[in-house]
Scaffold this active site. Structure first.
Site, PDB file in Angstrom:
ATOM      1  N   LYS A   1       0.823  -1.208   0.000  1.00  0.00           N
ATOM      2  CA  LYS A   1       0.000   0.000   0.000  1.00  0.00           C
ATOM      3  C   LYS A   1       0.858   1.260   0.000  1.00  0.00           C
ATOM      4  O   LYS A   1       1.803   1.377   0.776  1.00  0.00           O
ATOM      5  CB  LYS A   1      -0.915  -0.008   1.221  1.00  0.00           C
ATOM      6  CG  LYS A   1      -1.933   1.099   1.220  1.00  0.00           C
ATOM      7  CD  LYS A   1      -3.157   0.696   2.007  1.00  0.00           C
ATOM      8  CE  LYS A   1      -4.232   1.751   2.008  1.00  0.00           C
ATOM      9  NZ  LYS A   1      -4.645   2.232   0.707  1.00  0.00           N
TER      10      LYS A   1
ATOM     11  N   SER B   1      10.386   2.080  -0.720  1.00  0.00           N
ATOM     12  CA  SER B   1      10.407   2.920  -1.919  1.00  0.00           C
ATOM     13  C   SER B   1      11.472   4.010  -1.823  1.00  0.00           C
ATOM     14  O   SER B   1      12.190   4.277  -2.807  1.00  0.00           O
ATOM     15  CB  SER B   1       9.029   3.547  -2.146  1.00  0.00           C
ATOM     16  OG  SER B   1       8.065   2.541  -2.371  1.00  0.00           O
TER      17      SER B   1
ATOM     18  N   GLY C   1       6.164   0.837   6.015  1.00  0.00           N
ATOM     19  CA  GLY C   1       7.073  -0.118   5.375  1.00  0.00           C
ATOM     20  C   GLY C   1       7.246   0.150   3.893  1.00  0.00           C
ATOM     21  O   GLY C   1       8.360   0.103   3.364  1.00  0.00           O
ATOM     22  N   CYS C   2       6.159   0.437   3.220  1.00  0.00           N
ATOM     23  CA  CYS C   2       6.216   0.681   1.773  1.00  0.00           C
ATOM     24  C   CYS C   2       6.959   1.972   1.467  1.00  0.00           C
ATOM     25  O   CYS C   2       7.686   2.071   0.472  1.00  0.00           O
ATOM     26  CB  CYS C   2       4.811   0.705   1.180  1.00  0.00           C
ATOM     27  SG  CYS C   2       3.959  -0.877   1.389  1.00  0.00           S
ATOM     28  N   THR C   3       6.806   2.957   2.327  1.00  0.00           N
ATOM     29  CA  THR C   3       7.532   4.220   2.150  1.00  0.00           C
ATOM     30  C   THR C   3       9.030   3.999   2.357  1.00  0.00           C
ATOM     31  O   THR C   3       9.843   4.463   1.559  1.00  0.00           O
ATOM     32  CB  THR C   3       6.992   5.291   3.126  1.00  0.00           C
ATOM     33  OG1 THR C   3       5.615   5.513   2.822  1.00  0.00           O
ATOM     34  CG2 THR C   3       7.770   6.586   2.988  1.00  0.00           C
TER      35      THR C   3
END
Length: 148
Positions: free
Chosen positions: A38, A48, A43-45
């Site tokens: 998401k 990325s 975590g995704c930030t």
């Protein structure tokens, strides 16, 4: 997860600007495809931004980075702009390609089990075959692991 030396499933998906991106566009170059759950979550930030911060080193090794999640084009655009992500974030709202890459499955979070996008990455070689599979991803160090 897909097997090493297997032909990577082809795809054509919209990026954060609504432009279609196809895997075949990158034949002759290595491609790191990372699947993430998401946009704009911790975590995704971290994952990325790790790829953003090592973009020049990855490019020096000939690696193109592409992120894929089920989030919308608009969500990807906001996420990319907020964190100045200089690579394609592809939207697969139908889950067709996420499932083709075996990046959809059962997950556990806070004691409950549900289906969702699995955090998995594939390094695809210049001819379109899976060169390496990252099935266990540490969001803070994944970009460095790919670089190494």
């Amino acid at each position: 997860m897909l097997s090493l030396k297997q032909k990577a499933p082809g795809f054509t998906l919209p990026n954060q600007y609504g432009q279609e991106v196809s895997l075949k566009d990158f034949l002759g170059r290595k491609v790191l495809i990372y699947f993430y759950p998401k946009d704009d979550t911790p975590g995704c930030t971290a994952e990325s931004c790790g790829f953003r911060d090592l973009r020049y080193e990855l490019a020096d090794k000939g690696i193109v980075v592409i992120g894929i999640s089920k989030d919308s084009v608009e969500s990807h655009r906001k996420f990319a702009e907020k964190y100045e992500l200089p690579f394609a974030l592809l939207s697969d709202e139908s889950l067709e390609n996420i499932k083709a890459y075996k990046a959809w499955g059962s997950k556990k979070f806070m004691g409950r089990t549900f289906d969702g996008v699995l955090r998995i990455s594939y390094l695809i070689d210049e001819k379109g075959f899976i060169e390496k599979v990252y099935s266990t991803v540490n969001t803070k160090s994944h970009a460095k692991e790919v670089l190494d």
